[in-house]
Write an enzyme that holds these catalytic residues in place. Structure first.
Site, PDB file in Angstrom:
ATOM      1  N   GLY A   9       0.975 -14.497   0.336  1.00  0.00           N
ATOM      2  CA  GLY A   9       1.759 -13.834   1.376  1.00  0.00           C
ATOM      3  C   GLY A   9       1.644 -14.543   2.707  1.00  0.00           C
ATOM      4  O   GLY A   9       1.466 -13.922   3.752  1.00  0.00           O
ATOM      5  N   SER A  11       3.790 -16.599   4.420  1.00  0.00           N
ATOM      6  CA  SER A  11       4.968 -17.096   5.145  1.00  0.00           C
ATOM      7  C   SER A  11       5.066 -16.563   6.566  1.00  0.00           C
ATOM      8  O   SER A  11       5.791 -17.106   7.391  1.00  0.00           O
ATOM      9  CB  SER A  11       6.251 -16.731   4.380  1.00  0.00           C
ATOM     10  OG  SER A  11       6.391 -15.324   4.293  1.00  0.00           O
ATOM     11  N   ARG A  12       4.313 -15.499   6.867  1.00  0.00           N
ATOM     12  CA  ARG A  12       4.411 -14.904   8.201  1.00  0.00           C
ATOM     13  C   ARG A  12       3.160 -14.079   8.488  1.00  0.00           C
ATOM     14  O   ARG A  12       2.304 -13.900   7.624  1.00  0.00           O
ATOM     15  CB  ARG A  12       5.649 -14.011   8.297  1.00  0.00           C
ATOM     16  CG  ARG A  12       5.719 -12.962   7.210  1.00  0.00           C
ATOM     17  CD  ARG A  12       7.010 -12.196   7.227  1.00  0.00           C
ATOM     18  NE  ARG A  12       7.063 -11.222   6.145  1.00  0.00           N
ATOM     19  CZ  ARG A  12       8.025 -10.301   6.019  1.00  0.00           C
ATOM     20  NH1 ARG A  12       8.994 -10.245   6.911  1.00  0.00           N
ATOM     21  NH2 ARG A  12       8.010  -9.458   5.010  1.00  0.00           N
ATOM     22  N   SER A 134      -7.529  -3.063   5.044  1.00  0.00           N
ATOM     23  CA  SER A 134      -7.016  -2.428   6.256  1.00  0.00           C
ATOM     24  C   SER A 134      -8.021  -1.377   6.709  1.00  0.00           C
ATOM     25  O   SER A 134      -8.784  -0.849   5.900  1.00  0.00           O
ATOM     26  CB  SER A 134      -5.675  -1.746   5.973  1.00  0.00           C
ATOM     27  OG  SER A 134      -5.305  -0.862   7.028  1.00  0.00           O
ATOM     28  N   TYR A 147      -0.628   3.535   0.690  1.00  0.00           N
ATOM     29  CA  TYR A 147      -1.144   2.300   1.306  1.00  0.00           C
ATOM     30  C   TYR A 147      -2.652   2.394   1.487  1.00  0.00           C
ATOM     31  O   TYR A 147      -3.390   1.455   1.174  1.00  0.00           O
ATOM     32  CB  TYR A 147      -0.455   2.088   2.648  1.00  0.00           C
ATOM     33  CG  TYR A 147      -0.868   0.833   3.378  1.00  0.00           C
ATOM     34  CD1 TYR A 147      -0.386  -0.416   2.992  1.00  0.00           C
ATOM     35  CD2 TYR A 147      -1.747   0.891   4.461  1.00  0.00           C
ATOM     36  CE1 TYR A 147      -0.759  -1.572   3.668  1.00  0.00           C
ATOM     37  CE2 TYR A 147      -2.124  -0.255   5.135  1.00  0.00           C
ATOM     38  CZ  TYR A 147      -1.633  -1.483   4.734  1.00  0.00           C
ATOM     39  OH  TYR A 147      -2.013  -2.620   5.402  1.00  0.00           O
ATOM     40  N   ALA A 149      -4.780   4.242  -0.160  1.00  0.00           N
ATOM     41  CA  ALA A 149      -5.437   4.213  -1.466  1.00  0.00           C
ATOM     42  C   ALA A 149      -5.502   2.800  -2.033  1.00  0.00           C
ATOM     43  O   ALA A 149      -6.520   2.369  -2.600  1.00  0.00           O
ATOM     44  CB  ALA A 149      -4.697   5.138  -2.438  1.00  0.00           C
ATOM     45  N   LYS A 151      -5.439  -0.047  -0.311  1.00  0.00           N
ATOM     46  CA  LYS A 151      -6.357  -0.865   0.472  1.00  0.00           C
ATOM     47  C   LYS A 151      -7.815  -0.450   0.226  1.00  0.00           C
ATOM     48  O   LYS A 151      -8.725  -1.278   0.323  1.00  0.00           O
ATOM     49  CB  LYS A 151      -6.004  -0.775   1.955  1.00  0.00           C
ATOM     50  CG  LYS A 151      -4.699  -1.490   2.310  1.00  0.00           C
ATOM     51  CD  LYS A 151      -4.738  -2.963   1.921  1.00  0.00           C
ATOM     52  CE  LYS A 151      -3.552  -3.737   2.461  1.00  0.00           C
ATOM     53  NZ  LYS A 151      -3.608  -5.190   2.102  1.00  0.00           N
TER      54      LYS A 151
END
Length: 239
Positions: A9, A11-12, A134, A147, A149, A151
């Site tokens: 991931g 690219s940014r 996170s 999200y 859960a 992370k």
């Protein structure tokens, strides 16, 4: 011989910042992406890295990616499991397909990449795996239940794998970002950002480079006695 890092991931956002800092320090950098080809190729040109399209939720595709990297560079010294997506909304109203896609990328993407890279690290008895979680994986967040859960699962995976492969010379650690200004946080209004800043002891939101610096430290020799840890980079928002 230069070390090699695979950043998923990349690219940014946080992934791009990680790719840049490794390139600045002489690494061979593989910039994994799935959708943002133009950004990935631009970053590859900027860093001298290699852009590689692969959906990390597909074990076969990940296996092919790792094999191609090994064929080209001979090794993977560092894996940064950064690929992830966010799903927000009231828990029972989030569509099942959205929840499944989130877990496929955020959790199984991390597992897939680690599983395919590990045999090569085990053979050399050396490697660094750095997972991006996170602060919500540590504390949970309302309206980001799926999200949070996912992370949290990344944190559990980090701790368990660190125990399993530590004797083989492999360090596995996790970075838990706080409020970092990326595309994922672009949905917030200026007023909401200012409200969030008031909750952060350091008084500002983070930059992707803040995370990249920590990731690079965990990939360096200075972290040789650190494994199974969750490093919060959140300005003090979660202590």
């Amino acid at each position: 011989m230069p070390k090699t890092v695979l950043v998923t991931g990349a690219s940014r956002g946080i992934g791009a910042a990680c790719a840049e800092i490794f390139a600045e320090n002489g690494y061979n950098v593989i910039i994994n992406y799935n959708n943002s080809e133009e950004k990935a190729e631009a970053l590859a040109k900027k860093t001298g890295g290699l852009a590689y399209k692969c959906d990390v939720s597909d074990p076969s595709a990940v296996g092919k990616m790792v094999e191609d990297i090994i064929e080209k560079y001979g090794k993977i010294d560092v894996l940064v499991n950064n690929a992830g997506i966010s799903v927000t909304g009231v828990f029972d109203l989030v569509p099942d397909e959205d929840a499944k896609r989130l877990f496929d990328i955020n959790v199984f993407g991390t597992l897939n990449c680690s599983k395919k890279v590990l045999p090569y690290m085990l053979k050399r008895k050396y490697g660094k795996i750095i997972n991006i979680s996170s602060m919500w994986g540590q504390t949970g967040a309302s309206c980001e239940v799926h999200y949070s859960a996912a992370k949290a699962a990344v944190i559990g995976f980090t701790k368990a794998l660190a125990k399993e492969v530590g004797a083989s010379g492999i360090n596995v650690n996790c970075v838990a970002p706080g409020m970092i200004m990326t595309d994922m946080t672009s949905c917030y209004t200026d007023e909401e950002i200012n409200d969030i800043k008031e909750e952060i002891p350091l008084g500002r939101c983070g930059d992707p480079r803040d995370i990249a610096e920590t990731v690079f430290f965990l990939a360096s020799g200075g972290s040789s006695f650190i494994t199974g840890q969750v490093i919060g980079v959140n300005g003090g928002m979660v202590i």
